[in-house]
Design a protein around this motif. Sequence first.
Motif, PDB file in Angstrom:
ATOM      1  N   CYS A 157       0.804  -1.226   0.000  1.00  0.00           N
ATOM      2  CA  CYS A 157       0.000   0.000   0.000  1.00  0.00           C
ATOM      3  C   CYS A 157       0.839   1.279   0.000  1.00  0.00           C
ATOM      4  CB  CYS A 157      -0.918  -0.007   1.219  1.00  0.00           C
ATOM      5  SG  CYS A 157      -0.061  -0.134   2.789  1.00  0.00           S
ATOM      6  N   ASP A 158       0.125   2.398  -0.183  1.00  0.00           N
ATOM      7  CA  ASP A 158       0.789   3.714  -0.224  1.00  0.00           C
ATOM      8  C   ASP A 158      -0.026   4.714   0.608  1.00  0.00           C
ATOM      9  OD1 ASP A 158      -1.361   3.634  -2.030  1.00  0.00           O
ATOM     10  OD2 ASP A 158      -0.428   5.041  -3.434  1.00  0.00           O
ATOM     11  N   PRO A 159      -0.133   4.483   1.922  1.00  0.00           N
ATOM     12  CA  PRO A 159      -1.063   5.313   2.712  1.00  0.00           C
ATOM     13  C   PRO A 159      -0.691   6.788   2.721  1.00  0.00           C
ATOM     14  CG  PRO A 159       0.012   3.597   4.073  1.00  0.00           C
ATOM     15  CD  PRO A 159       0.622   3.531   2.730  1.00  0.00           C
ATOM     16  N   HIS A 210      -5.162   7.926   2.454  1.00  0.00           N
ATOM     17  CA  HIS A 210      -6.320   7.901   3.334  1.00  0.00           C
ATOM     18  C   HIS A 210      -7.086   6.583   3.260  1.00  0.00           C
ATOM     19  CE1 HIS A 210      -5.219  12.121   2.998  1.00  0.00           C
ATOM     20  NE2 HIS A 210      -5.910  12.359   4.096  1.00  0.00           N
ATOM     21  N   ASP A 211      -7.446   6.171   2.047  1.00  0.00           N
ATOM     22  CA  ASP A 211      -8.226   4.930   1.951  1.00  0.00           C
ATOM     23  C   ASP A 211      -7.348   3.717   2.224  1.00  0.00           C
ATOM     24  OD1 ASP A 211      -7.093   5.850  -0.535  1.00  0.00           O
ATOM     25  OD2 ASP A 211      -8.100   4.193  -1.530  1.00  0.00           O
ATOM     26  N   ASP A 212      -6.040   3.844   1.988  1.00  0.00           N
ATOM     27  CA  ASP A 212      -5.111   2.769   2.366  1.00  0.00           C
ATOM     28  C   ASP A 212      -5.146   2.539   3.878  1.00  0.00           C
ATOM     29  OD1 ASP A 212      -3.900   4.494   0.071  1.00  0.00           O
ATOM     30  OD2 ASP A 212      -2.923   2.554  -0.190  1.00  0.00           O
ATOM     31  N   ALA A 213      -5.211   3.647   4.632  1.00  0.00           N
ATOM     32  CA  ALA A 213      -5.221   3.522   6.092  1.00  0.00           C
ATOM     33  C   ALA A 213      -6.467   2.748   6.536  1.00  0.00           C
ATOM     34  CB  ALA A 213      -5.193   4.902   6.744  1.00  0.00           C
ATOM     35  N   GLY A 239       3.584   6.251  -4.220  1.00  0.00           N
ATOM     36  CA  GLY A 239       2.332   6.346  -4.973  1.00  0.00           C
ATOM     37  C   GLY A 239       1.624   7.621  -4.578  1.00  0.00           C
ATOM     38  N   ASN A 240       0.735   7.510  -3.598  1.00  0.00           N
ATOM     39  CA  ASN A 240       0.048   8.728  -3.147  1.00  0.00           C
ATOM     40  C   ASN A 240       1.050   9.788  -2.709  1.00  0.00           C
ATOM     41  OD1 ASN A 240      -2.582   7.847  -3.611  1.00  0.00           O
ATOM     42  ND2 ASN A 240      -2.639   6.747  -1.669  1.00  0.00           N
ATOM     43  N   HIS A 241       2.143   9.316  -2.085  1.00  0.00           N
ATOM     44  CA  HIS A 241       3.273  10.212  -1.794  1.00  0.00           C
ATOM     45  C   HIS A 241       4.551   9.400  -1.918  1.00  0.00           C
ATOM     46  CE1 HIS A 241       5.213  13.834  -0.430  1.00  0.00           C
ATOM     47  NE2 HIS A 241       4.027  14.438  -0.524  1.00  0.00           N
ATOM     48  N   PRO A 289      -2.368  -5.660  -3.587  1.00  0.00           N
ATOM     49  CA  PRO A 289      -1.760  -4.361  -3.881  1.00  0.00           C
ATOM     50  C   PRO A 289      -2.822  -3.272  -4.029  1.00  0.00           C
ATOM     51  CG  PRO A 289      -1.660  -5.774  -5.836  1.00  0.00           C
ATOM     52  CD  PRO A 289      -2.388  -6.547  -4.768  1.00  0.00           C
ATOM     53  N   VAL A 290      -2.651  -2.194  -3.281  1.00  0.00           N
ATOM     54  CA  VAL A 290      -3.617  -1.091  -3.337  1.00  0.00           C
ATOM     55  C   VAL A 290      -2.913   0.245  -3.595  1.00  0.00           C
ATOM     56  CG1 VAL A 290      -5.332  -2.320  -1.941  1.00  0.00           C
ATOM     57  CG2 VAL A 290      -3.689  -0.824  -0.808  1.00  0.00           C
ATOM     58  N   GLY A 291      -1.683   0.152  -4.064  1.00  0.00           N
ATOM     59  CA  GLY A 291      -0.950   1.316  -4.582  1.00  0.00           C
ATOM     60  C   GLY A 291      -0.438   0.914  -5.951  1.00  0.00           C
ATOM     61  N   PRO A 292       0.438   1.706  -6.556  1.00  0.00           N
ATOM     62  CA  PRO A 292       1.067   1.263  -7.814  1.00  0.00           C
ATOM     63  C   PRO A 292       1.730  -0.107  -7.599  1.00  0.00           C
ATOM     64  CG  PRO A 292       1.511   3.574  -7.397  1.00  0.00           C
ATOM     65  CD  PRO A 292       0.848   3.061  -6.159  1.00  0.00           C
ATOM     66  N   PHE A 335      -5.362   5.965 -11.142  1.00  0.00           N
ATOM     67  CA  PHE A 335      -4.065   6.383 -10.602  1.00  0.00           C
ATOM     68  C   PHE A 335      -3.059   5.239 -10.397  1.00  0.00           C
ATOM     69  CE2 PHE A 335      -1.229   7.037  -6.987  1.00  0.00           C
ATOM     70  CZ  PHE A 335      -0.483   8.099  -7.450  1.00  0.00           C
ATOM     71  N   ASN A 336      -3.448   4.151  -9.724  1.00  0.00           N
ATOM     72  CA  ASN A 336      -2.455   3.111  -9.385  1.00  0.00           C
ATOM     73  C   ASN A 336      -1.822   2.502 -10.629  1.00  0.00           C
ATOM     74  OD1 ASN A 336      -2.894   3.440  -6.665  1.00  0.00           O
ATOM     75  ND2 ASN A 336      -4.283   1.688  -6.470  1.00  0.00           N
ATOM     76  N   VAL A 337      -2.601   2.381 -11.685  1.00  0.00           N
ATOM     77  CA  VAL A 337      -2.063   1.815 -12.925  1.00  0.00           C
ATOM     78  C   VAL A 337      -1.267   2.875 -13.678  1.00  0.00           C
ATOM     79  CG1 VAL A 337      -2.666   0.717 -15.124  1.00  0.00           C
ATOM     80  CG2 VAL A 337      -3.895   0.089 -13.032  1.00  0.00           C
ATOM     81  N   HIS A 370     -11.684   3.344  -1.679  1.00  0.00           N
ATOM     82  CA  HIS A 370     -11.211   2.399  -2.709  1.00  0.00           C
ATOM     83  C   HIS A 370     -10.560   1.134  -2.131  1.00  0.00           C
ATOM     84  CE1 HIS A 370     -11.455   5.695  -5.696  1.00  0.00           C
ATOM     85  NE2 HIS A 370     -10.809   6.449  -4.827  1.00  0.00           N
ATOM     86  N   ASP A 371      -9.467   1.357  -1.389  1.00  0.00           N
ATOM     87  CA  ASP A 371      -8.551   0.237  -1.100  1.00  0.00           C
ATOM     88  C   ASP A 371      -9.160  -0.806  -0.174  1.00  0.00           C
ATOM     89  OD1 ASP A 371      -6.825   1.605  -2.683  1.00  0.00           O
ATOM     90  OD2 ASP A 371      -5.553   2.345  -1.061  1.00  0.00           O
ATOM     91  N   ALA A 372     -10.054  -0.361   0.707  1.00  0.00           N
ATOM     92  CA  ALA A 372     -10.662  -1.311   1.645  1.00  0.00           C
ATOM     93  C   ALA A 372     -11.542  -2.325   0.913  1.00  0.00           C
ATOM     94  CB  ALA A 372     -11.473  -0.561   2.697  1.00  0.00           C
TER      95      ALA A 372
END
Length: 322
Positions: free
Chosen positions: A8-10, A12-15, A37-39, A122-125, A164-166, A238-240
Amino acid sequence: MEKIILDCDPGHDDAIAILLAAGNPKIDLLGITTVSGNHNVDNTTRNALSVCTAYGIKVPVAKGSPGPLIIDQVLAVEIHGDTGLDGPVLPPASFALDKRHAVDFIIDTVMAHEPKTVTLVPVGPYTNIALAVRKDPRIVERVKRVVAMGGSFTRGNITPAAEFNVYADPEAADVVFRADWDVTMVGLDLTHQALATPDLQDRVRAIGGPMARFILDIWAFIATTHGGLLQIEYPAIHDACCVAAMIDPTIFITERADIRVEIAGRWTKGMTVCNFEKMGGMRHFGGTASEQTDFRHTVAMKLDHAKFCDLIVDALERLTRQ
Ligand code: BDR
Ligand code: CA
C-alpha cells in the motif's frame, strides 16, 4: 483465515484498508509493504507505521520501491496532501521497520507458506509486486491470488482513460496482468460504489473514540480534495474494497475478462482495456494470433454497499474495544 500481504501507499483509503485487515478475524495480515504512490515512499512508510502505532497493529512493515519501474514518479499530492495523509493527526511511529526490502519480504513470505495460501493485495502502484515477480518468478505459481485495487473499464481518475495506481506505474501493472496467476481487478467502477455515505459516517461517529475520529477526519479531508473530476458525492473508500472481498467473497458481483494495460498510448497510457467474456468478447486483441484473448481475469462489477459498511463498522468496533 485468509492470509494476505497488503501492499500500500497510505494514503487515506489505504489507512482504512489497514484497519479493516487488522480488525477482522477472518484476515491474517502477514505484513504490510509500502510503495511510492500517493506520496513518496518515505512518507507512505511513515504513515503506515504511524497507523500501526496508533492502533496497536503488530505486523511487520517493510519499505518498498521509491519509484516506478520506468516512468518518472507520479504522486497524488492534490488528493492526499503534502504528507500523503493530511488531515488527521497521528502519533509518530514507535516501532521499527522490517529489515528487508518489501520485494524480499513478499518473496520470503510467499515462499515460506504453503502453496496457494497467501493472497497479495496491492492497493498502490504495483511496482513492488512486479519486481517480486521479476526477482523470483516462482511466486506466480505459489500465491493463491492477487486482488488489486486499480484500473477501470469505464473511465479514469487521473486522466480520462487511466486510474491512478495503474497510471503511476503502467509497466508494473502490465507485468502483474500478464503473469499467469489469478488476478481480480477492483477498479474505479467498483470502488466508486464504496462511498462514505452520511449513514456510514453516522455509524462510525456513534462508535466514538480516537479511531472513529481518525476515520471521520480522513473522510473530511478527502471530501475537500476528491473534487469535481470524479463526480462522486462522497469520499470513495477504494482500497478497503479488496480487503472486504477477502473477508466476504459475496460482497462483489464479478465477471470474467481479458485485461491488457496500455503502456504506449499517447492519450490512454495506463488504461486497463477490458475484453469481457459475457459481452461477447473479441477473439483477438489485435496484433498477432498469439495475442488471442484468454478470459482469465476477474473484474469486480457491483458492490453490496450495505455489507461493505457493516464490515467497516464491525472492524472499527473490534479495534476500538480491544
Ligand atoms: C487509488 O489511488 C489512490 O489515490 C488511492 O489510495 C487508491 O489506491 C484510487 O485511484
Ligand atoms: Ca492506495
